[in-house]
Scaffold this motif. Sequence first.
Motif, PDB file in Angstrom:
ATOM      1  N   GLU A   6       9.425  -0.559  -9.993  1.00  0.00           N
ATOM      2  CA  GLU A   6       8.624   0.618 -10.324  1.00  0.00           C
ATOM      3  C   GLU A   6       8.435   1.430  -9.059  1.00  0.00           C
ATOM      4  OE1 GLU A   6       5.773  -1.504 -13.703  1.00  0.00           O
ATOM      5  OE2 GLU A   6       4.925  -0.854 -11.803  1.00  0.00           O
ATOM      6  N   LEU A   7       8.665   2.721  -9.171  1.00  0.00           N
ATOM      7  CA  LEU A   7       8.347   3.663  -8.104  1.00  0.00           C
ATOM      8  C   LEU A   7       7.046   4.348  -8.505  1.00  0.00           C
ATOM      9  CD1 LEU A   7       8.751   5.567  -5.684  1.00  0.00           C
ATOM     10  CD2 LEU A   7      10.321   6.900  -7.126  1.00  0.00           C
ATOM     11  N   HIS A   8       6.013   4.187  -7.705  1.00  0.00           N
ATOM     12  CA  HIS A   8       4.728   4.853  -7.935  1.00  0.00           C
ATOM     13  C   HIS A   8       4.626   5.983  -6.920  1.00  0.00           C
ATOM     14  CE1 HIS A   8       3.096   1.727 -10.644  1.00  0.00           C
ATOM     15  NE2 HIS A   8       3.982   0.982  -9.989  1.00  0.00           N
ATOM     16  N   LEU A   9       4.584   7.231  -7.417  1.00  0.00           N
ATOM     17  CA  LEU A   9       4.650   8.397  -6.562  1.00  0.00           C
ATOM     18  C   LEU A   9       3.659   9.439  -7.049  1.00  0.00           C
ATOM     19  CD1 LEU A   9       7.796   9.949  -5.087  1.00  0.00           C
ATOM     20  CD2 LEU A   9       6.161  11.426  -6.210  1.00  0.00           C
ATOM     21  N   GLU A  10       2.651   9.718  -6.237  1.00  0.00           N
ATOM     22  CA  GLU A  10       1.689  10.794  -6.527  1.00  0.00           C
ATOM     23  C   GLU A  10       1.162  10.728  -7.964  1.00  0.00           C
ATOM     24  OE1 GLU A  10       0.522  12.921  -4.294  1.00  0.00           O
ATOM     25  OE2 GLU A  10       1.906  12.484  -2.644  1.00  0.00           O
ATOM     26  N   GLY A  11       0.746   9.518  -8.404  1.00  0.00           N
ATOM     27  CA  GLY A  11       0.158   9.352  -9.732  1.00  0.00           C
ATOM     28  C   GLY A  11       1.169   9.162 -10.850  1.00  0.00           C
ATOM     29  N   GLN A  12       2.445   9.179 -10.546  1.00  0.00           N
ATOM     30  CA  GLN A  12       3.488   8.966 -11.541  1.00  0.00           C
ATOM     31  C   GLN A  12       4.068   7.565 -11.364  1.00  0.00           C
ATOM     32  OE1 GLN A  12       6.358  12.443 -11.347  1.00  0.00           O
ATOM     33  NE2 GLN A  12       5.095  12.749  -9.522  1.00  0.00           N
TER      34      GLN A  12
ATOM     35  N   PRO B 109       0.830  -1.206   0.000  1.00  0.00           N
ATOM     36  CA  PRO B 109       0.000   0.000   0.000  1.00  0.00           C
ATOM     37  C   PRO B 109       0.866   1.260   0.000  1.00  0.00           C
ATOM     38  CG  PRO B 109      -0.775  -1.574   1.638  1.00  0.00           C
ATOM     39  CD  PRO B 109       0.541  -2.098   1.119  1.00  0.00           C
ATOM     40  N   HIS B 110       0.342   2.323  -0.582  1.00  0.00           N
ATOM     41  CA  HIS B 110       1.059   3.601  -0.581  1.00  0.00           C
ATOM     42  C   HIS B 110       1.318   4.046   0.852  1.00  0.00           C
ATOM     43  CE1 HIS B 110       0.196   3.838  -4.835  1.00  0.00           C
ATOM     44  NE2 HIS B 110       0.943   4.914  -4.900  1.00  0.00           N
ATOM     45  N   THR B 111       2.439   4.759   1.032  1.00  0.00           N
ATOM     46  CA  THR B 111       2.810   5.276   2.345  1.00  0.00           C
ATOM     47  C   THR B 111       3.361   6.681   2.191  1.00  0.00           C
ATOM     48  OG1 THR B 111       4.020   4.760   4.371  1.00  0.00           O
ATOM     49  CG2 THR B 111       5.175   4.361   2.290  1.00  0.00           C
ATOM     50  N   GLN B 112       3.437   7.393   3.277  1.00  0.00           N
ATOM     51  CA  GLN B 112       4.046   8.718   3.327  1.00  0.00           C
ATOM     52  C   GLN B 112       5.042   8.709   4.482  1.00  0.00           C
ATOM     53  OE1 GLN B 112       0.188  10.723   3.704  1.00  0.00           O
ATOM     54  NE2 GLN B 112       0.781  11.934   1.912  1.00  0.00           N
ATOM     55  N   ARG B 113       6.207   9.286   4.264  1.00  0.00           N
ATOM     56  CA  ARG B 113       7.244   9.291   5.291  1.00  0.00           C
ATOM     57  C   ARG B 113       7.578  10.724   5.706  1.00  0.00           C
ATOM     58  NH1 ARG B 113       6.581   4.233   6.662  1.00  0.00           N
ATOM     59  NH2 ARG B 113       7.233   2.738   5.104  1.00  0.00           N
ATOM     60  N   ASP B 114       8.088  10.865   6.917  1.00  0.00           N
ATOM     61  CA  ASP B 114       8.435  12.194   7.415  1.00  0.00           C
ATOM     62  C   ASP B 114       9.894  12.533   7.125  1.00  0.00           C
ATOM     63  OD1 ASP B 114       9.562  10.442   9.195  1.00  0.00           O
ATOM     64  OD2 ASP B 114       8.721  11.368  10.989  1.00  0.00           O
TER      65      ASP B 114
ATOM     66  N   PRO C  66      19.369  -0.522 -13.005  1.00  0.00           N
ATOM     67  CA  PRO C  66      20.744  -0.283 -12.580  1.00  0.00           C
ATOM     68  C   PRO C  66      21.278   1.045 -13.124  1.00  0.00           C
ATOM     69  CG  PRO C  66      20.494  -2.564 -13.184  1.00  0.00           C
ATOM     70  CD  PRO C  66      19.215  -1.868 -13.577  1.00  0.00           C
ATOM     71  N   GLY C  67      21.842   1.824 -12.232  1.00  0.00           N
ATOM     72  CA  GLY C  67      22.360   3.137 -12.599  1.00  0.00           C
ATOM     73  C   GLY C  67      21.376   4.263 -12.398  1.00  0.00           C
ATOM     74  N   SER C  68      20.097   3.937 -12.167  1.00  0.00           N
ATOM     75  CA  SER C  68      19.086   4.969 -11.920  1.00  0.00           C
ATOM     76  C   SER C  68      19.205   5.473 -10.491  1.00  0.00           C
ATOM     77  CB  SER C  68      17.664   4.404 -12.070  1.00  0.00           C
ATOM     78  OG  SER C  68      17.407   3.939 -13.352  1.00  0.00           O
ATOM     79  N   SER C  69      18.939   6.748 -10.319  1.00  0.00           N
ATOM     80  CA  SER C  69      18.781   7.296  -8.973  1.00  0.00           C
ATOM     81  C   SER C  69      17.439   8.000  -8.924  1.00  0.00           C
ATOM     82  CB  SER C  69      19.935   8.239  -8.616  1.00  0.00           C
ATOM     83  OG  SER C  69      20.051   9.288  -9.538  1.00  0.00           O
ATOM     84  N   TRP C  70      16.912   8.201  -7.717  1.00  0.00           N
ATOM     85  CA  TRP C  70      15.574   8.773  -7.571  1.00  0.00           C
ATOM     86  C   TRP C  70      15.464   9.572  -6.293  1.00  0.00           C
ATOM     87  CZ3 TRP C  70      16.682   3.780  -6.212  1.00  0.00           C
ATOM     88  CH2 TRP C  70      16.255   3.351  -4.954  1.00  0.00           C
ATOM     89  N   VAL C  71      14.403  10.366  -6.236  1.00  0.00           N
ATOM     90  CA  VAL C  71      14.076  11.159  -5.053  1.00  0.00           C
ATOM     91  C   VAL C  71      12.608  10.949  -4.722  1.00  0.00           C
ATOM     92  CG1 VAL C  71      13.870  13.483  -4.074  1.00  0.00           C
ATOM     93  CG2 VAL C  71      15.751  12.955  -5.644  1.00  0.00           C
ATOM     94  N   VAL C  72      12.313  10.688  -3.461  1.00  0.00           N
ATOM     95  CA  VAL C  72      10.944  10.695  -2.947  1.00  0.00           C
ATOM     96  C   VAL C  72      10.875  11.841  -1.941  1.00  0.00           C
ATOM     97  CG1 VAL C  72       9.173   9.466  -1.645  1.00  0.00           C
ATOM     98  CG2 VAL C  72      10.618   8.214  -3.257  1.00  0.00           C
ATOM     99  N   PRO C  73      10.152  12.909  -2.267  1.00  0.00           N
ATOM    100  CA  PRO C  73      10.065  14.040  -1.349  1.00  0.00           C
ATOM    101  C   PRO C  73       9.396  13.663  -0.024  1.00  0.00           C
ATOM    102  CG  PRO C  73       9.335  14.664  -3.551  1.00  0.00           C
ATOM    103  CD  PRO C  73       9.455  13.173  -3.529  1.00  0.00           C
ATOM    104  N   GLN C  74       9.772  14.346   1.006  1.00  0.00           N
ATOM    105  CA  GLN C  74       9.163  14.160   2.322  1.00  0.00           C
ATOM    106  C   GLN C  74       7.651  14.347   2.208  1.00  0.00           C
ATOM    107  OE1 GLN C  74      10.806  16.804   5.211  1.00  0.00           O
ATOM    108  NE2 GLN C  74       9.500  16.094   6.856  1.00  0.00           N
ATOM    109  N   GLY C  75       6.893  13.396   2.741  1.00  0.00           N
ATOM    110  CA  GLY C  75       5.434  13.494   2.757  1.00  0.00           C
ATOM    111  C   GLY C  75       4.729  13.042   1.493  1.00  0.00           C
TER     112      GLY C  75
END
Length: 107
Positions: A63-69, A45-50, A75-84
């Motif tokens: 797959e990263l599912h983030l706010e409808g995206q 299930p989707h979650t939100q972190r502080d 390999p070699g990919s980097s990503w950001v999940v914003p706070q909240g």
Amino acid sequence: MTDTIAKKVDAASSSHGDMGQTYLASGKQVSMRLWENEQPREAKPHTQRDYETVGYVIQGRAELHLEGQMVLLEPGSSWVVPQGASHTYKILESFTAVEATAPPAQV
């Protein structure tokens, strides 16, 4: 006063979290964790972190599912999940990645 203590953490003796992560080095403002050989499965299930998370894929795909995206992590990919931000991961192939979180996500 400046903190001048060097810390070394051996992943083999590090503590593990409930979701399978290995906690690596942790400072006052940032921490690292390792996700090693995570096996394919349906997304949780989707979650939100502080905390904000940045990561780097060493092997596998997810797959990263983030706010409808949806972002394919390989390999070699980097990503950001914003706070909240509401997000989840779906592991597609045996997946190994390193993440850093700020402020620290710790045991």
